[in-house]
Design a protein around this motif. Structure first.
Motif, PDB file in Angstrom:
ATOM      1  N   LEU A 137       0.841  -1.185   0.000  1.00 35.94           N
ATOM      2  CA  LEU A 137       0.000   0.000   0.000  1.00 35.94           C
ATOM      3  C   LEU A 137       0.883   1.244   0.000  1.00 35.94           C
ATOM      4  CD1 LEU A 137      -3.063   0.571   0.083  1.00 35.94           C
ATOM      5  CD2 LEU A 137      -2.841   0.887   2.548  1.00 35.94           C
ATOM      6  N   GLU A 138       0.693   2.086  -0.994  1.00 38.87           N
ATOM      7  CA  GLU A 138       1.510   3.288  -1.158  1.00 38.87           C
ATOM      8  C   GLU A 138       0.703   4.532  -0.802  1.00 38.87           C
ATOM      9  OE1 GLU A 138       4.609   3.309  -1.814  1.00 38.87           O
ATOM     10  OE2 GLU A 138       5.062   1.371  -2.751  1.00 38.87           O
ATOM     11  N   LYS A 139       1.397   5.543  -0.283  1.00 31.34           N
ATOM     12  CA  LYS A 139       0.752   6.816   0.024  1.00 31.34           C
ATOM     13  C   LYS A 139       1.171   7.838  -1.018  1.00 31.34           C
ATOM     14  CE  LYS A 139      -0.106  10.101   3.762  1.00 31.34           C
ATOM     15  NZ  LYS A 139       0.155  10.444   5.184  1.00 31.34           N
ATOM     16  N   PRO A 140       0.212   8.489  -1.687  1.00 36.66           N
ATOM     17  CA  PRO A 140       0.548   9.476  -2.709  1.00 36.66           C
ATOM     18  C   PRO A 140       1.325  10.654  -2.123  1.00 36.66           C
ATOM     19  CG  PRO A 140      -1.725   8.783  -2.921  1.00 36.66           C
ATOM     20  CD  PRO A 140      -1.230   8.239  -1.613  1.00 36.66           C
ATOM     21  N   PRO A 141       2.085  11.365  -2.971  1.00 39.36           N
ATOM     22  CA  PRO A 141       2.928  12.457  -2.481  1.00 39.36           C
ATOM     23  C   PRO A 141       2.160  13.691  -2.050  1.00 39.36           C
ATOM     24  CG  PRO A 141       3.006  12.323  -4.878  1.00 39.36           C
ATOM     25  CD  PRO A 141       2.250  11.118  -4.406  1.00 39.36           C
ATOM     26  N   LYS A 142       0.942  13.869  -2.549  1.00 39.60           N
ATOM     27  CA  LYS A 142       0.146  15.048  -2.200  1.00 39.60           C
ATOM     28  C   LYS A 142      -1.319  14.761  -2.494  1.00 39.60           C
ATOM     29  CE  LYS A 142       1.142  17.131  -6.719  1.00 39.60           C
ATOM     30  NZ  LYS A 142       1.680  18.326  -7.400  1.00 39.60           N
ATOM     31  N   ALA A 143      -2.159  15.729  -2.199  1.00 39.65           N
ATOM     32  CA  ALA A 143      -3.594  15.544  -2.421  1.00 39.65           C
ATOM     33  C   ALA A 143      -3.891  15.438  -3.903  1.00 39.65           C
ATOM     34  CB  ALA A 143      -4.363  16.709  -1.808  1.00 39.65           C
ATOM     35  N   GLY A 144      -4.915  14.665  -4.237  1.00 36.43           N
ATOM     36  CA  GLY A 144      -5.299  14.495  -5.635  1.00 36.43           C
ATOM     37  C   GLY A 144      -6.637  13.800  -5.726  1.00 36.43           C
ATOM     38  N   VAL A 145      -6.840  13.070  -6.801  1.00 34.69           N
ATOM     39  CA  VAL A 145      -8.056  12.283  -6.984  1.00 34.69           C
ATOM     40  C   VAL A 145      -7.657  10.820  -7.141  1.00 34.69           C
ATOM     41  CG1 VAL A 145      -9.304  14.192  -8.051  1.00 34.69           C
ATOM     42  CG2 VAL A 145      -8.086  12.546  -9.499  1.00 34.69           C
ATOM     43  N   TYR A 146      -8.603   9.940  -6.877  1.00 36.77           N
ATOM     44  CA  TYR A 146      -8.338   8.508  -6.926  1.00 36.77           C
ATOM     45  C   TYR A 146      -9.272   7.850  -7.932  1.00 36.77           C
ATOM     46  CZ  TYR A 146      -5.640   9.102  -2.639  1.00 36.77           C
ATOM     47  OH  TYR A 146      -4.705   9.508  -1.718  1.00 36.77           O
ATOM     48  N   GLU A 147      -8.790   6.760  -8.478  1.00 34.56           N
ATOM     49  CA  GLU A 147      -9.609   5.941  -9.371  1.00 34.56           C
ATOM     50  C   GLU A 147      -9.587   4.507  -8.858  1.00 34.56           C
ATOM     51  OE1 GLU A 147      -9.858   4.442 -14.046  1.00 34.56           O
ATOM     52  OE2 GLU A 147      -8.146   5.616 -13.349  1.00 34.56           O
ATOM     53  N   ASN A 200      -4.057  10.197  -9.054  1.00 28.61           N
ATOM     54  CA  ASN A 200      -3.621  11.187 -10.034  1.00 28.61           C
ATOM     55  C   ASN A 200      -3.782  12.581  -9.434  1.00 28.61           C
ATOM     56  OD1 ASN A 200      -3.125   9.859 -12.891  1.00 28.61           O
ATOM     57  ND2 ASN A 200      -4.912   8.826 -12.011  1.00 28.61           N
ATOM     58  N   GLU A 201      -3.041  13.534  -9.970  1.00 26.31           N
ATOM     59  CA  GLU A 201      -3.132  14.899  -9.460  1.00 26.31           C
ATOM     60  C   GLU A 201      -4.516  15.489  -9.678  1.00 26.31           C
ATOM     61  OE1 GLU A 201      -0.109  17.625 -10.542  1.00 26.31           O
ATOM     62  OE2 GLU A 201       1.541  16.222 -10.206  1.00 26.31           O
ATOM     63  N   SER A 202      -5.139  15.132 -10.789  1.00 24.45           N
ATOM     64  CA  SER A 202      -6.460  15.659 -11.116  1.00 24.45           C
ATOM     65  C   SER A 202      -7.134  14.714 -12.101  1.00 24.45           C
ATOM     66  CB  SER A 202      -6.349  17.052 -11.737  1.00 24.45           C
ATOM     67  OG  SER A 202      -5.714  16.973 -13.002  1.00 24.45           O
ATOM     68  N   ALA A 203      -8.429  14.963 -12.339  1.00 27.39           N
ATOM     69  CA  ALA A 203      -9.154  14.160 -13.322  1.00 27.39           C
ATOM     70  C   ALA A 203      -8.587  14.384 -14.725  1.00 27.39           C
ATOM     71  CB  ALA A 203     -10.640  14.508 -13.290  1.00 27.39           C
ATOM     72  N   ASP A 204      -8.122  15.594 -14.994  1.00 32.57           N
ATOM     73  CA  ASP A 204      -7.545  15.884 -16.310  1.00 32.57           C
ATOM     74  C   ASP A 204      -6.205  15.191 -16.507  1.00 32.57           C
ATOM     75  OD1 ASP A 204      -9.572  17.508 -17.431  1.00 32.57           O
ATOM     76  OD2 ASP A 204      -8.888  19.209 -16.239  1.00 32.57           O
ATOM     77  N   SER A 205      -5.365  15.155 -15.466  1.00 31.27           N
ATOM     78  CA  SER A 205      -4.078  14.459 -15.604  1.00 31.27           C
ATOM     79  C   SER A 205      -4.296  12.964 -15.760  1.00 31.27           C
ATOM     80  CB  SER A 205      -3.175  14.745 -14.402  1.00 31.27           C
ATOM     81  OG  SER A 205      -3.714  14.192 -13.208  1.00 31.27           O
ATOM     82  N   ARG A 206      -5.332  12.445 -15.124  1.00 30.22           N
ATOM     83  CA  ARG A 206      -5.675  11.033 -15.291  1.00 30.22           C
ATOM     84  C   ARG A 206      -6.082  10.762 -16.731  1.00 30.22           C
ATOM     85  NH1 ARG A 206     -10.232   8.040 -17.228  1.00 30.22           N
ATOM     86  NH2 ARG A 206     -10.158   5.971 -16.296  1.00 30.22           N
ATOM     87  N   ALA A 207      -6.915  11.633 -17.302  1.00 29.49           N
ATOM     88  CA  ALA A 207      -7.361  11.456 -18.684  1.00 29.49           C
ATOM     89  C   ALA A 207      -6.188  11.521 -19.652  1.00 29.49           C
ATOM     90  CB  ALA A 207      -8.401  12.515 -19.032  1.00 29.49           C
ATOM     91  N   ALA A 208      -5.278  12.473 -19.427  1.00 26.16           N
ATOM     92  CA  ALA A 208      -4.121  12.615 -20.302  1.00 26.16           C
ATOM     93  C   ALA A 208      -3.228  11.377 -20.237  1.00 26.16           C
ATOM     94  CB  ALA A 208      -3.328  13.861 -19.921  1.00 26.16           C
ATOM     95  N   GLY A 209      -2.991  10.875 -19.020  1.00 27.63           N
ATOM     96  CA  GLY A 209      -2.166   9.681 -18.861  1.00 27.63           C
ATOM     97  C   GLY A 209      -2.802   8.465 -19.491  1.00 27.63           C
ATOM     98  N   ARG A 210      -4.108   8.370 -19.393  1.00 26.69           N
ATOM     99  CA  ARG A 210      -4.812   7.228 -19.980  1.00 26.69           C
ATOM    100  C   ARG A 210      -4.702   7.246 -21.501  1.00 26.69           C
ATOM    101  NH1 ARG A 210      -8.463   3.561 -18.150  1.00 26.69           N
ATOM    102  NH2 ARG A 210     -10.077   2.823 -19.564  1.00 26.69           N
ATOM    103  N   HIS A 211      -4.843   8.430 -22.101  1.00 31.87           N
ATOM    104  CA  HIS A 211      -4.728   8.529 -23.556  1.00 31.87           C
ATOM    105  C   HIS A 211      -3.313   8.157 -24.014  1.00 31.87           C
ATOM    106  CE1 HIS A 211      -8.718   9.951 -24.087  1.00 31.87           C
ATOM    107  NE2 HIS A 211      -8.531  11.136 -23.525  1.00 31.87           N
TER     108      HIS A 211
END
Length: 247
Positions: A137-147, A200-211
């Motif tokens: 189990l890893e802890k993210p470096p800062k606040a963000g969103v989860y999937e 992910n840092e945000s929903a947009d960064s998640r979308a970009a990484g997924r693409h």
């Protein structure tokens, strides 16, 4: 493994001294330890979501006095809305039974949380899961969103699809398209089900990484192999609450 009768005492001695071996993707007694994670989902009445969340925020310390809260989120996208999802950690089943017994005797918790809140809940779901041995189990470096990506795999268990599934996940991790928080395998609930928690840092960064991952042939090859064993998949975008340990 076949052991000749003449070598049985030596084999038993070796088994006693040797450390317990873990499957590359296993649950239950094959885990390295007995720690498990309880997944709880509460479906709230649409008009009562804010009231419920305010009550939890105010009184969650009464609950965490009994056992460890890993994370608490509201569901932004994916499936039914007006839903909260939370994960609790237990050392073993005896520990959970002790905690539940303590909660039943905790009058302050019952009066300030259980009694007022249960009237706001339409439905609840509970799964018992193990963190797979090949990740921690890893802890993210800062606040963000989860999937939370939930995969229903074909019957047969990890012996059938575990290695292919691992390769698909590690391909995403190694190439940095998203940060892995944990991979969990259901022990009680729908079997052959795996939950992957990403950050992910945000929903947009998640979308970009997924693409980008969909255009990476290394990821495509690994995922294509795993998909051969896939029955269905559901993704939820989770927003951590202010009192969630995982932000």
């Amino acid at each position: 493994m076949l052991v000749l009768r003449s070598s049985l005492p030596r084999a038993l001695a070796a088994r006693t001294l040797a450390p317990q071996m873990c499957s590359s993707f296993a649950t239950g007694p094959r885990q390295c330890d007995e720690t498990f994670y309880e997944f709880r989902s509460y479906y709230l009445q649409p008009s009562k979501m804010n009231e419920f969340m305010e009550n939890v925020k105010k009184h969650i310390h009464l609950r965490t006095a009994h056992s460890e809260l890993v994370g608490f989120w509201s569901v932004e996208f994916g499936g039914r809305v007006n839903k909260v999802f939370h994960i609790w950690k237990y050392d073993n089943f005896a520990h959970r039974a002790e905690v539940r017994k303590g909660l039943a005797k905790d009058k302050e918790w019952q009066e300030k949380f259980i009694i007022p809140n249960w009237a706001l809940v339409d439905k609840q779901e509970l799964d018992i899961t193990y963190l797979v041995p090949w990740c921690k189990l890893e802890k993210p470096p800062k606040a963000g969103v989860y999937e939370l990506a939930t995969f229903q795999m074909k019957p047969g268990g990890p012996a059938l699809w575990g290695d292919a599934f691992k390769r698909a996940i590690t391909a995403h991790v190694n190439l940095g398209y998203s940060k892995l928080v944990g991979v969990f395998h259901t022990e009680y609930g729908d079997l052959n089900r795996v939950h992957v928690l990403w950050w992910n840092e945000s929903a947009d960064s998640r979308a970009a990484g997924r693409h980008r991952s969909h255009e990476d042939p290394r990821v495509v090859v690994a995922v294509r192999e795993s998909v051969n064993y896939l029955v269905s998949q559901q993704n939820m975008l989770l927003i951590p609450t202010s009192f969630s340990p995982l932000k």
